[in-house]
Design a protein around this motif. Structure first.
Motif, PDB file in Angstrom:
ATOM      1  N   ASN A  10       0.803  -1.225   0.000  1.00 36.34           N
ATOM      2  CA  ASN A  10       0.000   0.000   0.000  1.00 36.34           C
ATOM      3  C   ASN A  10       0.838   1.279   0.000  1.00 36.34           C
ATOM      4  OD1 ASN A  10       0.690   0.469   2.744  1.00 36.34           O
ATOM      5  ND2 ASN A  10      -1.346  -0.098   3.499  1.00 36.34           N
ATOM      6  N   VAL A  11       2.090   1.204   0.394  1.00 33.13           N
ATOM      7  CA  VAL A  11       2.924   2.417   0.381  1.00 33.13           C
ATOM      8  C   VAL A  11       3.107   2.933  -1.046  1.00 33.13           C
ATOM      9  CG1 VAL A  11       5.237   1.377   0.216  1.00 33.13           C
ATOM     10  CG2 VAL A  11       4.916   3.483   1.505  1.00 33.13           C
ATOM     11  N   ARG A  12       2.943   2.053  -1.994  1.00 35.26           N
ATOM     12  CA  ARG A  12       3.056   2.431  -3.416  1.00 35.26           C
ATOM     13  C   ARG A  12       1.749   2.994  -3.967  1.00 35.26           C
ATOM     14  NH1 ARG A  12       6.406  -2.180  -2.768  1.00 35.26           N
ATOM     15  NH2 ARG A  12       8.452  -1.919  -3.752  1.00 35.26           N
ATOM     16  N   GLU A  13       0.666   2.838  -3.212  1.00 36.94           N
ATOM     17  CA  GLU A  13      -0.656   3.212  -3.707  1.00 36.94           C
ATOM     18  C   GLU A  13      -1.284   4.402  -2.992  1.00 36.94           C
ATOM     19  OE1 GLU A  13      -2.751  -0.410  -3.020  1.00 36.94           O
ATOM     20  OE2 GLU A  13      -1.549  -1.537  -4.453  1.00 36.94           O
ATOM     21  N   ILE A  14      -0.837   4.708  -1.784  1.00 35.78           N
ATOM     22  CA  ILE A  14      -1.450   5.768  -0.992  1.00 35.78           C
ATOM     23  C   ILE A  14      -0.901   7.119  -1.455  1.00 35.78           C
ATOM     24  CG2 ILE A  14      -1.760   6.704   1.328  1.00 35.78           C
ATOM     25  CD1 ILE A  14      -1.384   3.827   2.389  1.00 35.78           C
ATOM     26  N   PRO A  15      -1.769   7.969  -1.994  1.00 38.19           N
ATOM     27  CA  PRO A  15      -1.283   9.225  -2.584  1.00 38.19           C
ATOM     28  C   PRO A  15      -0.758  10.248  -1.578  1.00 38.19           C
ATOM     29  CG  PRO A  15      -3.683   9.161  -2.622  1.00 38.19           C
ATOM     30  CD  PRO A  15      -3.214   7.807  -2.145  1.00 38.19           C
ATOM     31  N   TRP A  16      -1.158  10.166  -0.322  1.00 40.19           N
ATOM     32  CA  TRP A  16      -0.756  11.183   0.643  1.00 40.19           C
ATOM     33  C   TRP A  16       0.517  10.852   1.417  1.00 40.19           C
ATOM     34  CZ3 TRP A  16      -0.621   8.735   5.189  1.00 40.19           C
ATOM     35  CH2 TRP A  16      -1.552   7.739   5.446  1.00 40.19           C
ATOM     36  N   ILE A  17       1.146   9.737   1.109  1.00 41.38           N
ATOM     37  CA  ILE A  17       2.410   9.431   1.779  1.00 41.38           C
ATOM     38  C   ILE A  17       3.393  10.551   1.421  1.00 41.38           C
ATOM     39  CG2 ILE A  17       4.373   7.831   1.922  1.00 41.38           C
ATOM     40  CD1 ILE A  17       1.877   6.669   3.161  1.00 41.38           C
ATOM     41  N   PRO A  18       4.002  11.192   2.426  1.00 42.61           N
ATOM     42  CA  PRO A  18       4.923  12.303   2.131  1.00 42.61           C
ATOM     43  C   PRO A  18       6.077  11.869   1.220  1.00 42.61           C
ATOM     44  CG  PRO A  18       4.446  12.187   4.481  1.00 42.61           C
ATOM     45  CD  PRO A  18       3.858  10.946   3.861  1.00 42.61           C
ATOM     46  N   THR A  28       8.958  12.724   1.482  1.00 40.57           N
ATOM     47  CA  THR A  28      10.140  12.540   2.323  1.00 40.57           C
ATOM     48  C   THR A  28      10.154  11.177   3.012  1.00 40.57           C
ATOM     49  OG1 THR A  28       8.941  13.584   4.141  1.00 40.57           O
ATOM     50  CG2 THR A  28      10.404  14.995   2.820  1.00 40.57           C
ATOM     51  N   CYS A  29       9.043  10.466   2.993  1.00 38.73           N
ATOM     52  CA  CYS A  29       8.905   9.202   3.718  1.00 38.73           C
ATOM     53  C   CYS A  29       9.883   8.146   3.189  1.00 38.73           C
ATOM     54  CB  CYS A  29       7.473   8.702   3.577  1.00 38.73           C
ATOM     55  SG  CYS A  29       7.184   7.103   4.359  1.00 38.73           S
ATOM     56  N   ALA A  30      10.586   7.499   4.102  1.00 41.82           N
ATOM     57  CA  ALA A  30      11.563   6.478   3.726  1.00 41.82           C
ATOM     58  C   ALA A  30      10.920   5.343   2.939  1.00 41.82           C
ATOM     59  CB  ALA A  30      12.248   5.919   4.974  1.00 41.82           C
ATOM     60  N   TYR A  31       9.724   4.938   3.347  1.00 41.79           N
ATOM     61  CA  TYR A  31       9.045   3.849   2.637  1.00 41.79           C
ATOM     62  C   TYR A  31       8.751   4.249   1.191  1.00 41.79           C
ATOM     63  CZ  TYR A  31       8.324   2.290   7.440  1.00 41.79           C
ATOM     64  OH  TYR A  31       8.521   1.920   8.736  1.00 41.79           O
ATOM     65  N   ARG A  32       8.262   5.443   1.002  1.00 43.40           N
ATOM     66  CA  ARG A  32       7.969   5.931  -0.345  1.00 43.40           C
ATOM     67  C   ARG A  32       9.259   6.100  -1.145  1.00 43.40           C
ATOM     68  NH1 ARG A  32       4.145  11.005  -2.179  1.00 43.40           N
ATOM     69  NH2 ARG A  32       4.761  10.983  -4.366  1.00 43.40           N
ATOM     70  N   ARG A  33      10.265   6.706  -0.531  1.00 47.45           N
ATOM     71  CA  ARG A  33      11.538   6.920  -1.229  1.00 47.45           C
ATOM     72  C   ARG A  33      12.132   5.592  -1.703  1.00 47.45           C
ATOM     73  NH1 ARG A  33      14.435  11.798  -0.876  1.00 47.45           N
ATOM     74  NH2 ARG A  33      16.326  10.539  -1.073  1.00 47.45           N
ATOM     75  N   LEU A  34      12.114   4.582  -0.839  1.00 52.00           N
ATOM     76  CA  LEU A  34      12.673   3.283  -1.225  1.00 52.00           C
ATOM     77  C   LEU A  34      11.815   2.626  -2.302  1.00 52.00           C
ATOM     78  CD1 LEU A  34      13.916   1.879   2.197  1.00 52.00           C
ATOM     79  CD2 LEU A  34      15.276   2.875   0.345  1.00 52.00           C
ATOM     80  N   ALA A  35      10.485   2.741  -2.176  1.00 52.72           N
ATOM     81  CA  ALA A  35       9.598   2.172  -3.198  1.00 52.72           C
ATOM     82  C   ALA A  35       9.843   2.822  -4.554  1.00 52.72           C
ATOM     83  CB  ALA A  35       8.138   2.346  -2.773  1.00 52.72           C
ATOM     84  N   GLU A  36      10.231   4.102  -4.541  1.00 50.28           N
ATOM     85  CA  GLU A  36      10.509   4.825  -5.789  1.00 50.28           C
ATOM     86  C   GLU A  36      11.964   4.699  -6.237  1.00 50.28           C
ATOM     87  OE1 GLU A  36       9.195   8.802  -4.837  1.00 50.28           O
ATOM     88  OE2 GLU A  36       7.074   8.278  -5.099  1.00 50.28           O
ATOM     89  N   GLY A  37      12.753   3.921  -5.511  1.00 56.25           N
ATOM     90  CA  GLY A  37      14.150   3.699  -5.887  1.00 56.25           C
ATOM     91  C   GLY A  37      15.083   4.842  -5.568  1.00 56.25           C
ATOM     92  N   LYS A  38      14.705   5.727  -4.649  1.00 54.12           N
ATOM     93  CA  LYS A  38      15.508   6.911  -4.338  1.00 54.12           C
ATOM     94  C   LYS A  38      16.508   6.706  -3.212  1.00 54.12           C
ATOM     95  CE  LYS A  38      11.989  10.175  -5.831  1.00 54.12           C
ATOM     96  NZ  LYS A  38      11.057  11.213  -5.386  1.00 54.12           N
TER      97      LYS A  38
END
Length: 151
Positions: free
Chosen positions: A77-85, A87-97
């Motif tokens: 769900n971290v890849r699907e929730i639009p409001w995840i900041p 800056t969030c580590a989970y989002r950054r890692l999911a995006e390969g950053k």
């Protein structure tokens, strides 16, 4: 090699997953949706369980029972929730950053999150202290702010 550089989010154990949280508290801010446009608006009103100074959940193990709309982040769900900041580590890692330089696992100091302005520490109001009819008046854009990649 650090575990977050070596493993996919799906392969992390529970301890590694929890360690990725930088403790900023941004995900625990009340979000409002514009009924006409569907636009999400972030407020400076925090969840009843978020401590405004430590940015820690005051009852993390039971949060979903006490706050039914609390969302438990997962690799899916971290890849699907639009409001995840962003800056969030989970989002950054999911995006390969990769993790930001100020993340405690990189900097070695949880205070870095506060120092760079990512943390909500001292910047919010407890949801039980603000009338829900007034939440819209608490709309803010600072939770969308990102520090520079390097200082």
């Amino acid at each position: 090699m650090a575990f977050w550089e070596d493993k996919a989010l799906e392969d992390l154990n529970a301890t590694e997953w929890e360690a990725l949280c930088d403790g900023c508290g941004r995900c625990c801010l009340i979000k409002l949706e514009d009924e006409d446009t569907g636009t999400l608006i972030t407020s400076d009103v925090r969840c009843q369980l978020l401590d405004g100074q430590t940015c820690a959940c005051t009852d993390y193990p039971n949060r979903q029972q006490k706050v039914p709309d609390c969302i438990k982040l997962t690799p899916q769900n971290v890849r699907e929730i639009p409001w995840i900041p962003t800056t969030c580590a989970y989002r950054r890692l999911a995006e390969g950053k990769g993790l930001a330089w100020w993340h405690p696992l990189v900097s070695g100091d949880p205070q870095t999150v506060v120092d760079v302005g990512v943390s909500v520490k001292g910047r919010t109001f407890l949801e039980t202290e603000i009338d829900p009819e007034e939440w819209e008046e608490h709309a803010v854009d600072w939770p969308e702010w990102e520090p520079p990649e390097h200082l």
